[in-house]
Design a protein around this motif. Structure first.
Motif, mmCIF file in Angstrom:
data_model
loop_
_atom_site.group_PDB
_atom_site.id
_atom_site.type_symbol
_atom_site.label_atom_id
_atom_site.label_comp_id
_atom_site.label_asym_id
_atom_site.label_seq_id
_atom_site.Cartn_x
_atom_site.Cartn_y
_atom_site.Cartn_z
ATOM 1 N N UNK A 73 0.846 -1.189 0.000
ATOM 2 C CA UNK A 73 0.000 0.000 0.000
ATOM 3 C C UNK A 73 0.884 1.242 0.000
ATOM 4 N N UNK A 74 0.305 2.371 -0.354
ATOM 5 C CA UNK A 74 1.060 3.608 -0.484
ATOM 6 C C UNK A 74 0.666 4.580 0.620
ATOM 7 N N UNK A 75 1.672 5.176 1.244
ATOM 8 C CA UNK A 75 1.460 6.171 2.298
ATOM 9 C C UNK A 75 1.966 7.514 1.790
ATOM 10 N N UNK A 76 1.187 8.555 2.008
ATOM 11 C CA UNK A 76 1.611 9.909 1.674
ATOM 12 C C UNK A 76 1.744 10.668 2.998
ATOM 13 N N UNK A 77 2.977 10.817 3.517
ATOM 14 C CA UNK A 77 3.183 11.529 4.779
ATOM 15 C C UNK A 77 3.587 12.981 4.536
ATOM 16 N N UNK A 100 10.826 3.518 7.596
ATOM 17 C CA UNK A 100 11.223 3.988 8.914
ATOM 18 C C UNK A 100 11.150 2.915 9.986
ATOM 19 N N UNK A 101 10.938 1.698 9.620
ATOM 20 C CA UNK A 101 10.823 0.641 10.615
ATOM 21 C C UNK A 101 9.991 -0.495 10.060
ATOM 22 N N UNK A 102 9.423 -1.281 10.946
ATOM 23 C CA UNK A 102 8.620 -2.423 10.541
ATOM 24 C C UNK A 102 7.331 -1.977 9.870
ATOM 25 N N UNK A 103 7.013 -2.609 8.747
ATOM 26 C CA UNK A 103 5.768 -2.329 8.042
ATOM 27 C C UNK A 103 4.984 -3.630 7.924
ATOM 28 N N UNK A 104 3.718 -3.597 8.329
ATOM 29 C CA UNK A 104 2.837 -4.751 8.178
ATOM 30 C C UNK A 104 1.547 -4.269 7.528
ATOM 31 N N UNK A 105 0.607 -5.159 7.360
ATOM 32 C CA UNK A 105 -0.687 -4.798 6.782
ATOM 33 C C UNK A 105 -1.506 -3.939 7.742
ATOM 34 N N UNK A 109 5.699 2.874 10.462
ATOM 35 C CA UNK A 109 6.286 4.008 11.170
ATOM 36 C C UNK A 109 6.222 5.254 10.293
ATOM 37 N N UNK A 110 6.085 6.383 10.942
ATOM 38 C CA UNK A 110 6.054 7.699 10.301
ATOM 39 C C UNK A 110 7.217 8.486 10.885
ATOM 40 N N UNK A 111 7.925 9.242 10.049
ATOM 41 C CA UNK A 111 9.018 10.065 10.557
ATOM 42 C C UNK A 111 8.815 11.521 10.167
ATOM 43 N N UNK A 112 9.225 12.404 11.053
ATOM 44 C CA UNK A 112 9.280 13.836 10.781
ATOM 45 C C UNK A 112 10.744 14.225 10.903
ATOM 46 N N UNK A 113 11.336 14.618 9.779
ATOM 47 C CA UNK A 113 12.780 14.782 9.697
ATOM 48 C C UNK A 113 13.108 16.063 8.942
ATOM 49 N N UNK A 114 14.003 16.876 9.485
ATOM 50 C CA UNK A 114 14.438 18.100 8.807
ATOM 51 C C UNK A 114 15.818 18.490 9.326
ATOM 52 N N UNK A 115 16.608 19.080 8.448
ATOM 53 C CA UNK A 115 17.946 19.554 8.826
ATOM 54 C C UNK A 115 18.773 18.469 9.516
#
Length: 133
Positions: A73-77, A100-105, A109-115
């Protein structure tokens, strides 16, 4: 008594018709909006998200209520990594890429990353498309 509507097409009186597969397959299967600026992520609003976990600074686990059929599946974060500046958009990713980590059905994981740093952002959004189980 439960009911069921079975239709292969939707038709508008002047705009034509649409095969229902586009409605079923083209609709988001889950979405969410959460705030993590206080250090503890808080789910503000969502559809088909059962919980939000705090992995570490700028890293969260999204648990989905109704499972996808597989990990394709596709995630748009997206997130605002600075809380007050303009939005910093994370790339659209496919869940099976394990971004960003383990993915299952049922979770990813979601990440917020900058600089070059993970950041607890105020405005975080996820949107998921794919086939439900």
């Amino acid at each position: 008594m439960a009911g069921k509507i079975v239709a292969d097409q939707l038709q508008h009186s002047t705009a034509g018709s649409l095969d229902t597969q586009f409605v079923v397959n083209g609709s988001a299967k889950h979405w969410g909006y959460f705030n993590a600026s206080s250090g503890t992520p808080t789910l503000i609003d969502s559809l088909n998200i059962s919980s939000l976990g705090d992995v570490n600074v700028g890293r969260y686990t999204i648990a989905i209520s109704s499972a996808f059929s597989d990990v394709n599946y596709n995630i748009v974060p997206s997130s605002n990594a600075y809380n007050t500046d303009g939005f910093r958009i994370n790339q659209s990713i496919n869940a099976k890429q394990n971004f960003a980590g383990t993915v299952t059905a049922t979770n990813y994981d979601f990440v917020s990353y900058a600089d070059n740093n993970y950041r607890d952002a105020k405005y975080n959004y996820v949107l998921g498309h794919g086939d439900l189980a």
